[in-house]
Design a protein around this motif. Structure first.
Motif, short mmCIF file in Angstrom:
data_model
loop_
_atom_site.label_atom_id
_atom_site.label_comp_id
_atom_site.label_asym_id
_atom_site.label_seq_id
_atom_site.Cartn_x
_atom_site.Cartn_y
_atom_site.Cartn_z
N PRO A 152 -27.78 1.96 1.95
CA PRO A 152 -28.49 2.23 0.81
C PRO A 152 -29.57 1.15 0.56
CG PRO A 152 -26.20 1.61 0.59
CD PRO A 152 -26.31 1.52 1.99
N PRO A 153 -30.80 1.81 -0.34
CA PRO A 153 -31.82 1.07 -0.40
C PRO A 153 -31.51 -0.35 -1.10
CG PRO A 153 -32.25 3.32 -1.13
CD PRO A 153 -30.66 3.01 -0.71
N LEU A 154 -32.34 -1.24 -0.87
CA LEU A 154 -31.93 -2.47 -1.34
C LEU A 154 -31.82 -2.65 -2.91
CD1 LEU A 154 -31.83 -5.51 -0.88
CD2 LEU A 154 -34.21 -5.75 -1.19
N ASP A 155 -32.54 -1.90 -3.77
CA ASP A 155 -32.20 -1.91 -4.74
C ASP A 155 -30.87 -1.22 -5.49
OD1 ASP A 155 -33.01 0.74 -4.39
OD2 ASP A 155 -33.89 1.32 -6.07
N GLN A 156 -30.44 -0.44 -4.65
CA GLN A 156 -29.00 0.09 -4.69
C GLN A 156 -27.99 -0.78 -4.41
OE1 GLN A 156 -28.50 3.80 -3.36
NE2 GLN A 156 -26.21 3.90 -3.41
N GLN A 157 -28.16 -1.72 -3.40
CA GLN A 157 -27.53 -2.89 -2.92
C GLN A 157 -27.15 -3.74 -3.80
OE1 GLN A 157 -28.54 -4.49 0.86
NE2 GLN A 157 -29.36 -2.81 1.70
N ILE A 158 -28.31 -4.21 -4.53
CA ILE A 158 -28.39 -5.04 -5.55
C ILE A 158 -27.44 -4.63 -6.94
CG2 ILE A 158 -29.72 -6.25 -7.34
CD1 ILE A 158 -31.98 -6.51 -5.04
N ARG A 159 -27.51 -3.27 -7.11
CA ARG A 159 -27.09 -2.69 -8.27
C ARG A 159 -25.46 -2.64 -8.05
NH1 ARG A 159 -29.75 1.37 -8.61
NH2 ARG A 159 -28.46 2.85 -7.65
N ARG A 181 -23.79 -9.34 -18.82
CA ARG A 181 -24.16 -8.19 -17.63
C ARG A 181 -25.56 -8.46 -17.27
NH1 ARG A 181 -21.85 -4.92 -21.54
NH2 ARG A 181 -23.61 -4.02 -22.17
N GLN A 182 -26.57 -8.90 -18.21
CA GLN A 182 -27.85 -9.36 -17.68
C GLN A 182 -27.86 -10.39 -16.67
OE1 GLN A 182 -30.60 -7.72 -18.15
NE2 GLN A 182 -31.90 -9.38 -17.27
N ARG A 183 -27.16 -11.33 -16.98
CA ARG A 183 -26.73 -12.67 -16.26
C ARG A 183 -26.38 -12.27 -14.83
NH1 ARG A 183 -27.25 -15.80 -13.08
NH2 ARG A 183 -26.99 -18.06 -13.13
N ILE A 184 -25.48 -11.48 -14.99
CA ILE A 184 -24.80 -10.81 -13.52
C ILE A 184 -25.99 -10.02 -12.62
CG2 ILE A 184 -23.27 -9.19 -12.53
CD1 ILE A 184 -21.44 -9.98 -14.66
N ASN A 185 -26.75 -9.37 -13.47
CA ASN A 185 -27.87 -8.43 -12.85
C ASN A 185 -28.73 -9.50 -12.15
OD1 ASN A 185 -27.01 -5.93 -13.39
ND2 ASN A 185 -27.98 -5.90 -15.22
N ARG A 189 -29.93 -9.93 -8.13
CA ARG A 189 -31.09 -9.61 -7.66
C ARG A 189 -31.59 -11.00 -6.78
NH1 ARG A 189 -32.03 -7.47 -12.79
NH2 ARG A 189 -32.80 -9.28 -13.60
N ALA A 190 -31.12 -12.00 -7.34
CA ALA A 190 -31.54 -13.19 -6.70
C ALA A 190 -30.92 -13.42 -5.22
CB ALA A 190 -31.11 -14.85 -7.56
N LEU A 191 -29.86 -12.70 -4.89
CA LEU A 191 -29.26 -12.80 -3.51
C LEU A 191 -30.03 -11.78 -2.67
CD1 LEU A 191 -27.07 -14.62 -5.02
CD2 LEU A 191 -25.44 -13.07 -4.00
N ALA A 246 -28.05 -22.25 -1.10
CA ALA A 246 -28.68 -21.54 -2.26
C ALA A 246 -27.74 -20.59 -2.88
CB ALA A 246 -30.03 -21.08 -1.84
N VAL A 247 -27.11 -19.60 -2.22
CA VAL A 247 -26.22 -18.52 -2.62
C VAL A 247 -24.96 -19.09 -3.23
CG1 VAL A 247 -24.71 -16.74 -1.76
CG2 VAL A 247 -26.80 -16.76 -0.96
N GLU A 248 -24.21 -20.26 -2.54
CA GLU A 248 -23.18 -20.94 -3.18
C GLU A 248 -23.43 -21.63 -4.56
OE1 GLU A 248 -20.17 -24.17 -1.31
OE2 GLU A 248 -22.32 -24.68 -1.27
N GLN A 249 -24.71 -22.22 -4.71
CA GLN A 249 -25.05 -22.89 -5.87
C GLN A 249 -25.51 -21.80 -7.15
OE1 GLN A 249 -25.07 -26.28 -6.71
NE2 GLN A 249 -25.14 -25.42 -8.80
N ALA A 250 -26.19 -20.70 -6.53
CA ALA A 250 -26.27 -19.47 -7.51
C ALA A 250 -25.02 -18.96 -8.02
CB ALA A 250 -27.10 -18.60 -6.86
#
Length: 291
Positions: A152-159, A181-185, A189-191, A246-250
């Motif tokens: 899937p495109p990156l934006d779909q992976q993130i979603r 939900r906004q915080r989860i989004n 995206r940060a990942l 960074a992923v762990e801390q995020a």
């Protein structure tokens, strides 16, 4: 309950820990009681064990589960009780959460140490045919995950990453608010391209395992398998290693923020889920009598 990844990054018996991790099982004690039935089904996704191997494996598995319930589960119950008290006091902060995270890592390491001899023997006794099957199944596993997580495109992976996290969060807090939900989004995206890093890392571990098993007659075979189970970071890819802190801390930041945003109803829901988990696991008859 997700049981397919038994020969994944951590260990072939990591399901011993599933009954005390946030898996979403409706009855934790029921899942725990049936681990000896569930794990061989999952292992058979990768290995076609003969009758003797299955019999020996199931016997050893029961022994490991008994050990885990008698010696490890009481400590898990204490940790759940401590977490529940922090939730009730409103004192679940980053320091407390990181302590729980470190306890979980230690628990997994303890399991890895316990089951290493069984795993070494199981893999040593494989036939060449079974090693080829294991390699083939790993390749199939990778292709399936690439199709699901990378095509899937990156934006779909993130979603989809956000959707998976929201589903897990709502199991424990109830329906997420708009702000949550906004915080989860934002976290998803940060990942960014973490899916690629994760799958590359998974594939490297699997290749390392197959290579070790192909050379199972070598004198250092026991040591190689022990490192694969107990020192998994040694086999991480360089990009995954660089990204991991960074992923762990995020993710820790996300959990703290979601908890801080939680209203009284959500915190009560979390308290009730933890209470249900404690009640379910405390009912297991393998626990020491003093429980």
């Amino acid at each position: 309950m997700q049981i397919r990844q038994v020969l994944g990054r951590k260990s072939i018996l990591v399901l011993l820990a599933c009954a005390v991790v946030l898996t979403g099982c409706s009855r934790m004690n029921l899942a725990y009681r049936n681990l000896d039935l569930l794990i061989p089904w999952s292992l058979n996704d990768y290995l076609d064990m003969n009758r003797d191997q299955q019999t020996r494996f199931r016997t050893q598995l029961r022994e490991h589960i008994s050990w885990h319930c008698r010696t490890q589960l009481p400590g898990y119950l204490d940790l759940i009780e401590r977490l529940q008290a922090q939730v009730r006091r409103g004192s679940l902060n980053e320091s407390a959460l990181r302590a729980h995270y470190e306890n979980a890592q230690e628990a997994i390491q303890t399991i890895a140490l316990e089951i290493t001899p069984t795993t070494v023997q199981l893999l040593r006794d494989l036939e060449d045919r079974q090693v080829r099957e294991l390699d083939d199944q790993f390749e199939k596993d990778l292709q399936e995950r690439e199709k699901k997580y990378l095509e899937p495109p990156l934006d779909q992976q993130i979603r989809k990453r956000a959707d998976r996290m929201q589903e897990r969060v709502e199991q424990w807090l109830g329906k997420a608010s708009a702000a949550q939900r906004q915080r989860i989004n934002e976290w998803a995206r940060a990942l960014s391209e973490q899916n690629q890093l994760w799958l590359d890392n998974r594939a490297q571990w699997q290749r390392s395992l197959v290579e070790a098993v192909r050379n199972r007659e070598q004198a250092n075979f026991d040591e190689r398998i022990a490192r694969l189970l107990q020192d998994r970071e040694v086999y991480w890819t360089a990009p995954y290693r660089a990204a991991f802190p960074a992923v762990e801390q995020a993710t820790i930041d996300l959990v703290i923020d979601l908890y801080d945003m939680a209203d009284a109803t959500q915190r009560r829901h979390l308290d009730e889920r933890l209470q249900d988990m404690r009640r379910d696991l405390s009912s297991l008859d393998c626990l020491p009598a003093t429980r």
